[in-house]
Design a protein around this motif. Structure first.
Motif: not given
Length: 534
Positions: A454-472
């Motif tokens: 339940x703790x925050x952690x980093x997410x590795x770089x990904x060119x589609x990360x912004x789009x994926x997070x927006x959809x989720x």
């Protein structure tokens, strides 16, 4: 004692260090007079493996020239690692039994910057002796377009500007080919050594695309386009490469310092490249390349470095075996779940009984059924070595976070090809694929940026990360009820998965696993237990 040419006499006195059996200065002199091999991408796998191939040939007297390397992405590597050590590298092979084998790699005789050493590069490519230009620039280095299908801004600028002003690595290379064309159009091979499907085809597509635009603008002649299109003149062999070369490890730094070496500090550049005077790597290594070299080539298969020079079909089968079955899918599985469960290394992840069982179920149970045996390497033996020897080597300090980088660019090949093979089979049913959907669900759970505690952690770089997070958006840890079908659109994306997961009947299962992983603390582990068994 420093790692440089002046200290080679002293280094040769260290019994634990293997040194070159050839005269380094003579090899450099030969290379600059009549270069045969130019390489782009000065990173760790190049120094640890590609450099070793040529080193072995030099040691045997089968070659008399070395490799010239140029860096286009992170030129700090040249200033901070290559130049201070006279282009020498300490290669440290980390065996599973704990032995460290150390060797001075001296086959890389010159290091250049692609942006500022253009004149030198031009003289090199003019040489009729040059047999190949090779690459380890990562899969992204060949992309001319963004994920949405539009040309990158830098490529648009390269199309409009003079070839001499080229900025993108593929534009720079195309301009160098034009220089070679104008100097006599001598044949050459462009050899991608990057870990991506059809790598040579991707180089060819990029070069031809750029050349066509330059012809339209009147910057180059139509005959140049014919030159780069004719594989008797410019060849683009495909290849498969496999050797794990993680970031430099502190334990290796300490090992080298005990041997008497100074300046072994781990360097982190402004572009977050981890490097140093040494490279640590595993012992297993494989390079399978299509025999398509119109101007000759080194006898790489005699380097005793796991090299196979063969036909295109065999390369394709070997690449698919590794990338879609025996290694890469298992690596990605350990990476996303390793991050979720806070495993520090891939060794720690594969030592987790649930993750170990998961990759075995995927590799042996689902993917091996559809692998096309390349004959030169046994798929079953390859998987055995990967799981029991390579991932299980605790001295390889590879991190799940590194492997989890750019996952959106990987899952379509690493898992999608297996799904396609099931769809094409008269004997297999996609409905029987139970564990690949569990990886997809784990990846989406990882993209929330919250671990299984339940703790925050980093997410590795990904060119589609912004789009994926927006959809989720709207999905919350500990609140399965916040899932309102946000994944549906993503699951239908063929560009990500290689197939429409809803169309093939897999979307429901991915959603089911994912929602169960949202339940709260330990929900990921509990989901793995439920579907893998205690």
């Amino acid at each position: 004692m420093k790692l440089n040419l002046n200290e080679m006499k002293n280094i040769k006195n260290i019994s634990e260090v293997v040194t070159p059996a050839y005269d380094i200065e003579t090899v450099k002199e030969n290379t600059m007079k009549a270069p045969k091999w130019l390489h782009f991408g000065a990173g760790n796998i190049f120094r640890a493996y590609v450099g070793k191939m040529q080193q072995n040939l030099l040691n045997k007297g089968l070659e008399n020239t070395g490799i010239i390397v140029a860096e286009s992405f992170d030129t700090e590597i040249i200033d901070k690692v290559y130049k201070p050590h006279d282009n020498l590298t300490l290669s440290v092979i980390l065996s599973k039994d704990g032995n460290f084998s150390t060797e001075v790699i001296a086959s890389i005789v010159e290091s250049l910057k692609a942006d500022t050493d253009k004149d030198t590069l031009k003289e090199i490519v003019k040489a009729p002796t040059l047999q190949m230009i090779s690459f380890t620039i990562t899969e992204k280095g060949y992309n001319l377009k963004t994920p949405n299908g539009e040309y990158m801004k830098v490529i648009e600028e390269d199309f409009q500007n003079s070839p001499e002003e080229a900025k993108h690595i593929m534009s720079i290379v195309t301009n160098l080919l034009y220089v070679r064309f104008k100097a006599g159009a001598t044949p050459i091979a462009l050899v991608s050594m990057d870990n991506c499907a059809g790598n040579g085809d991707r180089v060819r597509a990029a070069v031809l695309d750029i050349a066509e635009h330059w012809v339209e603008k009147g910057y180059v002649e139509k005959e140049f386009l014919a030159y780069v299109s004719d594989e008797k003149k410019v060849a683009y062999p495909i290849s498969m490469i496999d050797k794990i070369t993680p970031r430099p490890a502190e334990v290796v730094k300490e090992h080298l310092e005990k041997l008497g070496f100074e300046d072994m500090n781990i360097v982190v550049t402004s572009k977050n490249t981890y490097t140093g005077a040494f490279v640590n790597a595993e012992a297993p290594e494989y390079f399978v390349v299509e025999d398509k070299f119109p101007n000759g080539r080194p006898e790489l298969e005699k380097s005793e470095a796991g090299v196979y020079v063969t036909d295109r079909e065999t390369v394709e089968k070997t690449e698919r075996m590794k990338v879609t079955t025996c290694l890469n899918p298992l690596h990605t599985t350990l990476a996303v779940y390793g991050c979720l469960l806070n495993e520090k290394t891939i060794f720690d992840a594969v030592s987790n009984p649930y993750l170990n069982k998961l990759i075995k179920n995927i590799g042996y149970g689902e993917a091996l059924k559809v692998v096309d045996d390349p004959k030169i390497l046994s798929p079953k033996a390859f998987i055995d070595e990967v799981i029991n020897e390579r991932f299980a080597n605790k001295f390889i300090p590879d991190q799940p976070e590194r492997i989890a980088t750019d996952t959106s660019q990987k899952v379509g090949i690493r898992f999608g090809e297996t799904i396609k093979a099931y769809l094409a089979s008269d004997e297999l049913n996609v409905e029987d694929i139970r564990y690949i959907p569990l990886v997809y669900a784990g990846w989406f759970r990882y993209l929330l940026g919250i671990d299984d505690n339940g703790n925050e952690r980093s997410i590795s770089p990904d060119p589609m990360l912004d789009m994926l997070k927006e959809k989720m958006a709207g999905i919350e840890f500990g609140k399965p009820e916040t899932y309102k079908g946000q994944l549906r659109e993503i699951l239908k994306n063929r560009m990500i998965f290689g197939v429409d997961l809803e169309e093939v009947g897999m979307a429901d299962r991915v959603e089911k696993y994912f929602v169960e992983m949202l339940a709260g603390k330990d929900a990921v582990v509990n989901t793995l237990k439920k579907y893998l068994g205690e």
